[in-house]
Motif scaffolding. Structure first.
Motif, PDB file in Angstrom:
ATOM      1  N   GLN A 119      24.888   9.887  68.931  1.00 52.77           N
ATOM      2  CA  GLN A 119      25.180   9.108  70.127  1.00 52.77           C
ATOM      3  C   GLN A 119      24.542   9.757  71.355  1.00 52.77           C
ATOM      4  O   GLN A 119      24.153  10.928  71.339  1.00 52.77           O
ATOM      5  CB  GLN A 119      26.698   9.004  70.322  1.00 52.77           C
ATOM      6  N   THR A 120      24.429   8.972  72.406  1.00 54.22           N
ATOM      7  CA  THR A 120      23.931   9.479  73.677  1.00 54.22           C
ATOM      8  C   THR A 120      25.112   9.913  74.539  1.00 54.22           C
ATOM      9  O   THR A 120      26.075   9.162  74.702  1.00 54.22           O
ATOM     10  CB  THR A 120      23.121   8.392  74.419  1.00 54.22           C
ATOM     11  N   HIS A 121      25.040  11.133  75.071  1.00 58.39           N
ATOM     12  CA  HIS A 121      26.121  11.658  75.906  1.00 58.39           C
ATOM     13  C   HIS A 121      25.565  12.107  77.254  1.00 58.39           C
ATOM     14  O   HIS A 121      24.425  12.560  77.355  1.00 58.39           O
ATOM     15  CB  HIS A 121      26.800  12.860  75.220  1.00 58.39           C
ATOM     16  N   TYR A 122      26.408  12.002  78.275  1.00 57.92           N
ATOM     17  CA  TYR A 122      26.044  12.558  79.570  1.00 57.92           C
ATOM     18  C   TYR A 122      26.053  14.085  79.516  1.00 57.92           C
ATOM     19  O   TYR A 122      25.272  14.745  80.206  1.00 57.92           O
ATOM     20  CB  TYR A 122      27.037  12.097  80.647  1.00 57.92           C
ATOM     21  N   PHE A 123      26.943  14.609  78.687  1.00 54.47           N
ATOM     22  CA  PHE A 123      27.141  16.060  78.670  1.00 54.47           C
ATOM     23  C   PHE A 123      27.754  16.455  77.327  1.00 54.47           C
ATOM     24  O   PHE A 123      28.599  15.730  76.788  1.00 54.47           O
ATOM     25  CB  PHE A 123      28.080  16.456  79.819  1.00 54.47           C
ATOM     26  N   ARG A 124      27.303  17.575  76.801  1.00 50.65           N
ATOM     27  CA  ARG A 124      27.855  18.099  75.553  1.00 50.65           C
ATOM     28  C   ARG A 124      28.238  19.559  75.754  1.00 50.65           C
ATOM     29  O   ARG A 124      27.430  20.340  76.259  1.00 50.65           O
ATOM     30  CB  ARG A 124      26.826  18.006  74.420  1.00 50.65           C
ATOM     31  N   MET A 125      29.450  19.899  75.355  1.00 49.78           N
ATOM     32  CA  MET A 125      29.891  21.287  75.468  1.00 49.78           C
ATOM     33  C   MET A 125      30.679  21.680  74.237  1.00 49.78           C
ATOM     34  O   MET A 125      31.464  20.894  73.699  1.00 49.78           O
ATOM     35  CB  MET A 125      30.750  21.511  76.714  1.00 49.78           C
ATOM     36  N   ALA A 126      30.453  22.929  73.779  1.00 48.13           N
ATOM     37  CA  ALA A 126      31.206  23.471  72.652  1.00 48.13           C
ATOM     38  C   ALA A 126      31.761  24.833  73.017  1.00 48.13           C
ATOM     39  O   ALA A 126      31.063  25.658  73.612  1.00 48.13           O
ATOM     40  CB  ALA A 126      30.323  23.581  71.414  1.00 48.13           C
ATOM     41  N   ARG A 127      32.996  25.029  72.676  1.00 50.16           N
ATOM     42  CA  ARG A 127      33.633  26.333  72.804  1.00 50.16           C
ATOM     43  C   ARG A 127      33.665  26.944  71.406  1.00 50.16           C
ATOM     44  O   ARG A 127      34.280  26.373  70.504  1.00 50.16           O
ATOM     45  CB  ARG A 127      35.035  26.171  73.390  1.00 50.16           C
ATOM     46  N   ILE A 128      33.003  28.071  71.248  1.00 50.55           N
ATOM     47  CA  ILE A 128      32.865  28.715  69.940  1.00 50.55           C
ATOM     48  C   ILE A 128      33.661  30.009  69.937  1.00 50.55           C
ATOM     49  O   ILE A 128      33.410  30.902  70.756  1.00 50.55           O
ATOM     50  CB  ILE A 128      31.382  29.006  69.621  1.00 50.55           C
ATOM     51  N   MET A 129      34.609  30.104  69.030  1.00 46.19           N
ATOM     52  CA  MET A 129      35.419  31.310  68.902  1.00 46.19           C
ATOM     53  C   MET A 129      34.816  32.196  67.812  1.00 46.19           C
ATOM     54  O   MET A 129      34.737  31.794  66.645  1.00 46.19           O
ATOM     55  CB  MET A 129      36.865  30.957  68.519  1.00 46.19           C
ATOM     56  N   GLY A 130      34.348  33.388  68.189  1.00 39.73           N
ATOM     57  CA  GLY A 130      33.808  34.315  67.193  1.00 39.73           C
ATOM     58  C   GLY A 130      32.366  34.686  67.486  1.00 39.73           C
ATOM     59  O   GLY A 130      31.602  33.887  68.041  1.00 39.73           O
ATOM     60  N   THR A 131      32.018  35.910  67.094  1.00 37.89           N
ATOM     61  CA  THR A 131      30.659  36.410  67.330  1.00 37.89           C
ATOM     62  C   THR A 131      30.079  37.076  66.080  1.00 37.89           C
ATOM     63  O   THR A 131      29.137  37.858  66.180  1.00 37.89           O
ATOM     64  CB  THR A 131      30.653  37.427  68.494  1.00 37.89           C
ATOM     65  N   GLY A 132      30.644  36.769  64.913  1.00 32.28           N
ATOM     66  CA  GLY A 132      30.177  37.376  63.671  1.00 32.28           C
ATOM     67  C   GLY A 132      29.024  36.607  63.049  1.00 32.28           C
ATOM     68  O   GLY A 132      28.346  35.801  63.703  1.00 32.28           O
ATOM     69  N   GLY A 133      28.815  36.846  61.750  1.00 32.38           N
ATOM     70  CA  GLY A 133      27.689  36.231  61.054  1.00 32.38           C
ATOM     71  C   GLY A 133      27.735  34.725  61.041  1.00 32.38           C
ATOM     72  O   GLY A 133      26.702  34.064  61.209  1.00 32.38           O
ATOM     73  N   ALA A 134      28.924  34.140  60.859  1.00 33.01           N
ATOM     74  CA  ALA A 134      29.022  32.681  60.832  1.00 33.01           C
ATOM     75  C   ALA A 134      28.675  32.074  62.183  1.00 33.01           C
ATOM     76  O   ALA A 134      28.095  30.991  62.264  1.00 33.01           O
ATOM     77  CB  ALA A 134      30.427  32.257  60.410  1.00 33.01           C
ATOM     78  N   ALA A 135      29.019  32.779  63.253  1.00 38.40           N
ATOM     79  CA  ALA A 135      28.752  32.261  64.590  1.00 38.40           C
ATOM     80  C   ALA A 135      27.257  32.131  64.852  1.00 38.40           C
ATOM     81  O   ALA A 135      26.839  31.275  65.644  1.00 38.40           O
ATOM     82  CB  ALA A 135      29.388  33.167  65.646  1.00 38.40           C
ATOM     83  N   ARG A 136      26.428  32.946  64.203  1.00 40.17           N
ATOM     84  CA  ARG A 136      24.985  32.873  64.412  1.00 40.17           C
ATOM     85  C   ARG A 136      24.466  31.479  64.066  1.00 40.17           C
ATOM     86  O   ARG A 136      23.691  30.872  64.820  1.00 40.17           O
ATOM     87  CB  ARG A 136      24.265  33.927  63.573  1.00 40.17           C
ATOM     88  N   ALA A 137      24.876  30.964  62.897  1.00 36.15           N
ATOM     89  CA  ALA A 137      24.427  29.638  62.479  1.00 36.15           C
ATOM     90  C   ALA A 137      24.994  28.555  63.385  1.00 36.15           C
ATOM     91  O   ALA A 137      24.298  27.588  63.722  1.00 36.15           O
ATOM     92  CB  ALA A 137      24.832  29.386  61.029  1.00 36.15           C
ATOM     93  N   VAL A 138      26.250  28.694  63.794  1.00 38.22           N
ATOM     94  CA  VAL A 138      26.887  27.691  64.649  1.00 38.22           C
ATOM     95  C   VAL A 138      26.189  27.625  66.007  1.00 38.22           C
ATOM     96  O   VAL A 138      25.895  26.539  66.529  1.00 38.22           O
ATOM     97  CB  VAL A 138      28.387  28.005  64.812  1.00 38.22           C
ATOM     98  N   ILE A 139      25.907  28.789  66.586  1.00 34.32           N
ATOM     99  CA  ILE A 139      25.246  28.831  67.893  1.00 34.32           C
ATOM    100  C   ILE A 139      23.865  28.197  67.816  1.00 34.32           C
ATOM    101  O   ILE A 139      23.498  27.359  68.651  1.00 34.32           O
ATOM    102  CB  ILE A 139      25.153  30.289  68.388  1.00 34.32           C
ATOM    103  N   ALA A 140      23.082  28.588  66.817  1.00 33.31           N
ATOM    104  CA  ALA A 140      21.731  28.035  66.683  1.00 33.31           C
ATOM    105  C   ALA A 140      21.769  26.532  66.452  1.00 33.31           C
ATOM    106  O   ALA A 140      20.967  25.780  67.031  1.00 33.31           O
ATOM    107  CB  ALA A 140      21.001  28.731  65.543  1.00 33.31           C
ATOM    108  N   ALA A 141      22.696  26.081  65.609  1.00 34.24           N
ATOM    109  CA  ALA A 141      22.789  24.657  65.294  1.00 34.24           C
ATOM    110  C   ALA A 141      23.092  23.833  66.537  1.00 34.24           C
ATOM    111  O   ALA A 141      22.435  22.812  66.806  1.00 34.24           O
ATOM    112  CB  ALA A 141      23.870  24.433  64.234  1.00 34.24           C
TER     113      ALA A 141
END
Length: 286
Positions: A119-141
């Motif tokens: 969908q088209t959004h005016y704004f997209r924001m994500a709050r990500i809890m964690g800074t370990g190995g799994a977070a690397r893929a989530v942040i990049a994605a």
């Protein structure tokens, strides 16, 4: 007579659901192949890969904690995405015995969000809890999907280092994990036309770990709450979010999605998912 096989490696490995998933698809497709779990401690990682490299029946392996970065030094090449994230969760043995590293976690994580992100959004924001190995893929994605990120961890400097490494041009933010534990009276703007996501990419909430200490007042109205923990499947975070009317996504979404990508690499066939994984989920939840 020998037959092709793939594996999942890690330390520990007994908790892995990957054999259930891959064997389910192997049986459904009638492939003469196997998928196994193999306990590989850190000190045995190099010798394991050297032995498997010489085995023509070995198609490759999935890599779980704590080896997703440690395996890189033993590989011959990396897929560009794995190189960017600096984490490998799938290794493929090529016909010449060389080993290529891939990261299918990104595709697996994004899969249940496709309808939202289309969908088209005016704004997209994500709050990500964690800074370990799994977070690397989530942040990049999510960075690749034009999502502004707030990454929270016990060490905000580590969160900033991850963002600087994975999306140095992005306008993202960091916060201490404790910031989200206390109630807030912040008045969220009108969220119509916006996409808000909260992701638990930490082990908090997993069996044997304390729950993620997050007050619901930090979750904007209309948010999707996504917890990648799979043990238990219904974490305290998801239970609370669902009770408050938020859309929720459990950890099987990412687990099955990343496995589907890896299965295609191992066996050169697309796994059967015509029932939207209903039968497989029932098996995994039993």
């Amino acid at each position: 007579m020998s037959r092709p096989y793939a594996e999942v490696i890690g330390d520990p490995i007994v908790q892995s659901k990957s054999p259930i998933i891959h064997k389910f698809w192997i049986d459904r497709l009638g492939i003469d192949a196997d998928y196994r779990a193999c306990h590989v401690p850190a000190e045995a990682l190099q010798s394991y890969l050297a032995e498997r490299r010489a085995d023509p029946d070995w198609r490759g392996c999935n890599v779980t904690m704590p080896h997703k970065q440690a395996v890189i030094a033993a590989l011959d090449r990396l897929d560009p995405l794995a190189a960017r994230i600096n984490a490998v969760n799938t290794i493929i043995r090529e016909d010449d015995g060389s080993l290529t590293g891939y990261n299918t976690d990104v595709a697996g994580f994004l899969e249940p969000l496709r309808d939202h992100l289309a969908q088209t959004h005016y704004f997209r924001m994500a709050r990500i809890m964690g800074t370990g190995g799994a977070a690397r893929a989530v942040i990049a994605a999510l960075a690749d999907q034009n999502v502004m990120l707030v990454v929270a961890g016990r060490d905000p400097e580590k969160a900033r280092a991850l963002l600087d490494e994975l999306d140095p041009e992005g306008e993202h933010h960091v916060a201490p994990l404790t910031h989200f534990a206390e109630p807030t009276d912040f008045a969220f703007d009108d969220r119509e036309g916006c996409f808000d996501l909260l992701v638990n990419a930490s082990p908090l909430g997993m069996d044997g770990q304390p729950p993620l200490d997050l007050h619901h007042s930090h979750i904007p109205p209309g948010s999707v709450v996504y917890d990648i923990v799979t043990h238990p499947l219904q974490t305290p975070l998801l239970t609370e979010a669902r009770s408050r009317g938020f859309e929720t996504l459990d950890g099987l979404n990412m687990l099955i999605g990343q496995a589907a990508e890896a299965f295609s690499l191992f066996f050169n066939q697309t796994p059967p998912r015509d029932d939207r994984d209903a039968a497989l989920r029932q098996l995994l939840e039993s």
